[in-house]
Structures are given as structure tokens and as C-alpha cells.
Write an enzyme that holds these catalytic residues in place. Sequence first.
Site, mmCIF file in Angstrom:
data_model
loop_
_atom_site.group_PDB
_atom_site.id
_atom_site.type_symbol
_atom_site.label_atom_id
_atom_site.label_comp_id
_atom_site.label_asym_id
_atom_site.label_seq_id
_atom_site.Cartn_x
_atom_site.Cartn_y
_atom_site.Cartn_z
ATOM 1 C CD GLU A 247 -3.070 -0.917 0.395
ATOM 2 O OE1 GLU A 247 -3.081 0.064 -0.384
ATOM 3 O OE2 GLU A 247 -3.989 -1.759 0.440
ATOM 4 C CB CYS A 281 -2.029 6.923 1.653
ATOM 5 S SG CYS A 281 -3.426 6.028 2.341
HETATM 6 P P1 NAD Z 1 8.276 5.067 4.503
HETATM 7 O O1 NAD Z 1 8.174 4.287 3.251
HETATM 8 O O2 NAD Z 1 9.417 5.985 4.682
HETATM 9 O O3 NAD Z 1 8.287 4.096 5.771
HETATM 10 C C1 NAD Z 1 7.269 3.130 5.962
HETATM 11 C C2 NAD Z 1 7.805 2.028 6.857
HETATM 12 O O4 NAD Z 1 8.831 1.311 6.170
HETATM 13 C C3 NAD Z 1 8.438 2.513 8.159
HETATM 14 O O5 NAD Z 1 8.045 1.626 9.193
HETATM 15 C C4 NAD Z 1 9.918 2.391 7.868
HETATM 16 O O6 NAD Z 1 10.698 2.231 9.036
HETATM 17 C C5 NAD Z 1 9.972 1.138 7.010
HETATM 18 N N1 NAD Z 1 11.136 0.997 6.133
HETATM 19 C C6 NAD Z 1 12.039 1.926 5.756
HETATM 20 N N2 NAD Z 1 12.943 1.375 4.916
HETATM 21 C C7 NAD Z 1 12.601 0.077 4.753
HETATM 22 C C8 NAD Z 1 13.134 -1.005 3.973
HETATM 23 N N3 NAD Z 1 14.191 -0.856 3.195
HETATM 24 N N4 NAD Z 1 12.501 -2.194 4.033
HETATM 25 C C9 NAD Z 1 11.400 -2.358 4.797
HETATM 26 N N5 NAD Z 1 10.854 -1.375 5.551
HETATM 27 C C10 NAD Z 1 11.456 -0.163 5.532
HETATM 28 O O7 NAD Z 1 6.869 5.846 4.617
HETATM 29 P P2 NAD Z 1 6.409 6.881 5.722
HETATM 30 O O8 NAD Z 1 7.175 8.152 5.488
HETATM 31 O O9 NAD Z 1 6.419 6.266 7.068
HETATM 32 O O10 NAD Z 1 4.875 7.096 5.311
HETATM 33 C C11 NAD Z 1 4.471 7.980 4.348
HETATM 34 C C12 NAD Z 1 4.197 7.287 3.022
HETATM 35 O O11 NAD Z 1 3.306 6.197 3.217
HETATM 36 C C13 NAD Z 1 3.494 8.184 2.016
HETATM 37 O O12 NAD Z 1 4.059 7.992 0.736
HETATM 38 C C14 NAD Z 1 2.060 7.687 2.023
HETATM 39 O O13 NAD Z 1 1.332 7.951 0.850
HETATM 40 C C15 NAD Z 1 2.257 6.243 2.252
HETATM 41 N N6 NAD Z 1 1.039 5.636 2.799
HETATM 42 C C16 NAD Z 1 0.314 4.783 2.011
HETATM 43 C C17 NAD Z 1 -0.877 4.241 2.487
HETATM 44 C C18 NAD Z 1 -1.719 3.318 1.650
HETATM 45 O O14 NAD Z 1 -2.579 2.633 2.213
HETATM 46 N N7 NAD Z 1 -1.532 3.251 0.348
HETATM 47 C C19 NAD Z 1 -1.306 4.564 3.772
HETATM 48 C C20 NAD Z 1 -0.543 5.434 4.538
HETATM 49 C C21 NAD Z 1 0.640 5.955 4.049
#
Ligand code: NAD
Length: 479
Positions: A247, A281
Site C-alpha cells: 500500500e 495516503c
Molecule cells: P516510509 O516508506 O518511509 O516508511 C514506511 C515504513 O517502512 C516505516 O516503518 C519504515 O521504518 C519502514 N522501512 C524503511 N525502509 C525500509 C526497507 N528498506 N525495508 C522495509 N521497511 C522499511 O513511509 P512513511 O514516510 O512512514 O509514510 C508515508 C508514506 O506512506 C506516504 O508515501 C504515504 O502515501 C504512504 N502511505 C500509504 C498508504 C496506503 O494505504 N496506500 C497509507 C498510509 C501511508
Amino acid sequence: MTILDTQTTTFTATSGGKSLATAATFDVINPATGRVFAQAPAVTPDQLDEVFAAAQSAFEDWRTDEKARRAALSAAADVLEARAAELGAVLTAEQGKALADAQIEIHTAVAWLRYFATLEIPREIIRDDADAFEEIIRRPMGVVSAIAPWNFPIVLAMWKIAPALLAGNTIVIKPSPYTPLTTLALGEVLRGVLPDGVLNVVTGPDPLGATMVSHPVPRKVSFTGSTAVGRKVALGAAEGLKRVTLELGGNDPAVVLGDVDVAEVAPQIFWSAFANNGQICLAVKRIYAHESIRADLVDALADIASSVKVGDGAAEGVQLGPVNNLPQLNRVRELVDDAVANGARVAAGGAAGEGEGYFYPPTVLDGLSDSARVVEEEQFGPVLPVVSFTDENDAIALANRSEYGLTASVWSKDVEHATALAAQVDAGQVGVNGHGRGVLPHLPFGGHKSSGIGVENGPWGYNSFCDMQVIAGPPRTTA
Ligand code: NAD
């Protein structure tokens, strides 16, 4: 029962129903002050062996009794509901959102748990006659690795936990390092409610997330976060041929036709864009407004923006808290400054306030071209660009001119016409006269294009935590 309090509680990771000791902790910042207010356990990638072993061992029993699973999920919902006020206060302290919204988030997670606890899973008998018997069975996969972002740590965690556990899997979940505490607390309050090892919670700075993806035990990775990290997750999961649900980001358009009643739609559009400070999101992230109503709509949105109470989410009457973290605040600043440097007019907001905390006022921008960065990129913050159109076919083309396709909306007095236009937008959900109307436990949620792979929620989300198995044999009835 210990009352959760960010001043006195030591938050711990949960593994096998017990707290997992860690050698180190990391700082957690309250975005309303910009200061460290708590510590979270820094689980190391090496410790994941122990955590995944606990989840694997719990799987053997958990998978066997669907009735017991439903009862445990219902009991978990009751406990979370009873602790909503405490959990909400922790969430506000680390995430920034207004206390009322934080409590709504916990109650929404409860609603999701209850939905899955009672979701009927009908048998899928394809054929049962005198010649053959054919049935499709959904089997749990085993251990699930779940990774969540910082904007809705609890709701988005529950979109994974509830269906994964109902299906008979066990789970290891990791929240964002920006918002570790409420998820740690979730793990703690559910110890003894769910059997040991069924729900495990780890926190720590990355590369913990990457190791959760590459670790050999989990069979499924359910990830919510940015598109950039989602790509890394897909690559990391490919090696072990793990199932993935991703997502990811969005840049969700609202197409507003010329026949709308501006006074009626403006508040709805405003809150679809600025709730949770735009850190959703599926927030409206760009508006395409028909030129005949654009100026009125911009004025109406700007009026609301100027009247919103921004402040510490824990304070009475505050509607919007701070942006969650400094990199995100800087990104919002950068995108607004870039738009202004390229000729955008600031109708409301436009500059961060002085003083401590990551505050940025709700900002409405007018007079932009579709190629402005704030229109093309996902801002994920309290800024909303309004772009004019005269031909609705152009507006739909502009709405679709994005690598993302998460959600969208079309607004018009002519519901039939708006519904027909909605079907032309390439997005996982398109609202008519409302944005995010389909974000409900029983409807599939997931993005097209770079907004993700797969869906969550409803029976479709449940099925994504199952392997399909066909049982085919000779007749079992004499029909
Ligand atoms: P992010 O991608 O920076 O981090 C998300 C999670 O991934 C965190 O827990 C982080 O620690 C972890 N992470 C970081 N590097 C990783 C790796 N290499 N492998 C696995 N996990 C890793 O996102 P964010 O800044 O926390 O959230 C914002 C983003 O999330 C925005 O782009 C938003 O649109 C998206 N989002 C999407 C949805 C959806 O349902 N489509 C919902 C909420 C947020």
C-alpha cells in the site's frame, strides 16, 4: 492494569507474549515541541530470529481453531476499546494529531477488529454432484511480516493484524521509528488476550524493516509506506518468493465540475485534503477546479484554512496538530517555496510559524500550472494546490497524468455524470461527491500503478493472507 503514561511508562517490544529486552533505545520526539519525550526499544536485526521463532511456534496452534481465533479477536477489540483514551494520548504525543482524532483512530482500529472477528467466510464449493467434488480452501501462510508508516500507526497496523490473524497466520509488526510507542503499547495491552506469539511487536531504526522482509521465516510481507521503500520491499521479498501486499503513495486528485454548490462542497473538500494535516495516503492532494467556480472555491477553502485552530494536538479545541517530523516539514516548505517561486499565489498559509514544534498552517495555492512540483509530487502535508480547467476531458486526463493511482473524487450536482467520469479515473477507489467514501472495512482498498500491489480489507484483504488450495476428488454425495 498499569495506566499508560509517556512520562512514566517504559515501552517494550513484545515477542512470544513477553517483553523483549534490548541493549539500546532510540529517541522519540513530540512533534508539537520538537523535543525528545520518550525512548523506544531498539530491537536489532539479529534479535528477529528469536521473534520470528516465537511467531512460528505460535502458528501451529493458532491455525487450528477458527472459533477460538474469532473469540480472541473480539476480546482484543474489547480491551482496545477500554484503553482507547490512554492509547489515544500516547498517539497524540508521538504523532501530533489532535487528541479527538487519535481516539477516533483507536476506535476505528476496534471497528476493523470487530469486522474481521465476525466476517463470514463461506465455503467455496465449486462442484458437488454425482461425478465430482471440487472445493477451494483458504489456508494460512504462516508468519506475516507487517510494516507500517507514521501517519495512522494503529489503524494501518490493524488493517494487517485483524485479517492476518483471522486467517490463522501469526504476525510480527513494526511501526515507523517516528511513531513506535502506540504500537508497542498495543502489543503490551494485548498480552494474555491473544495467545503468546500470535502478535509480536518490534521497533528500531532501519535496517530493521529490510531484515523483516529478507528474513527466511515470514511467508508474506504486508507493507504500507512510500512508493520508494515499497520498491525495495518488493525486491527484498522476491528472493524468497514471498507474497507481498504493498500500500504505497498517492497523489489523489479531486475534479470539481462547474455546477457544484461551492459553499456546500468546500468544507468537505477542505477536510478531505487537510485532515491529519494532509498526511493521509488518500488525502486530496491536487484539485482540478472548473474555471467558472475556481476563484470562489479557492476563497472558500482559504477562509476555512484561516479559521482552523492549529496547535499542540493535546490542547483543548485544536483541530490540526504539527506535521509529524522535521524531514516532512522541510518537504512541505520546499514544495510551497518552489510553487511560489514559480508564480503560485498563496491564498492561505504559506509559511511555517516561529517557535518550537513542526507547525505549518493549512496552505491553499492558486494560479499553478499542472507541472508545478507540488502538483506533480506527493506532498503528504498541509498544502493544497488548485489547478484550473475548462474542458472536463482535459481534467480527467490531468487526473490520470500521474504515476500514482490510489484514490480520487469527482464532484458535481449531476450524480450520473460524475459517476460516469469517476469510472474514467485510474485509481483504486473513486468517490462521487465525497473523497474516501469507500474506506470501509468491507470494501477493497489498494492502489493502481505505482500506488501499490494488491488490496486490503473485506474478503479480498482476508484472502491476501491465505494460500488457495483446490481439493478435487470423486463425488462425496449421491446427489
Ligand atoms: P516510509 O516508506 O518511509 O516508511 C514506511 C515504513 O517502512 C516505516 O516503518 C519504515 O521504518 C519502514 N522501512 C524503511 N525502509 C525500509 C526497507 N528498506 N525495508 C522495509 N521497511 C522499511 O513511509 P512513511 O514516510 O512512514 O509514510 C508515508 C508514506 O506512506 C506516504 O508515501 C504515504 O502515501 C504512504 N502511505 C500509504 C498508504 C496506503 O494505504 N496506500 C497509507 C498510509 C501511508
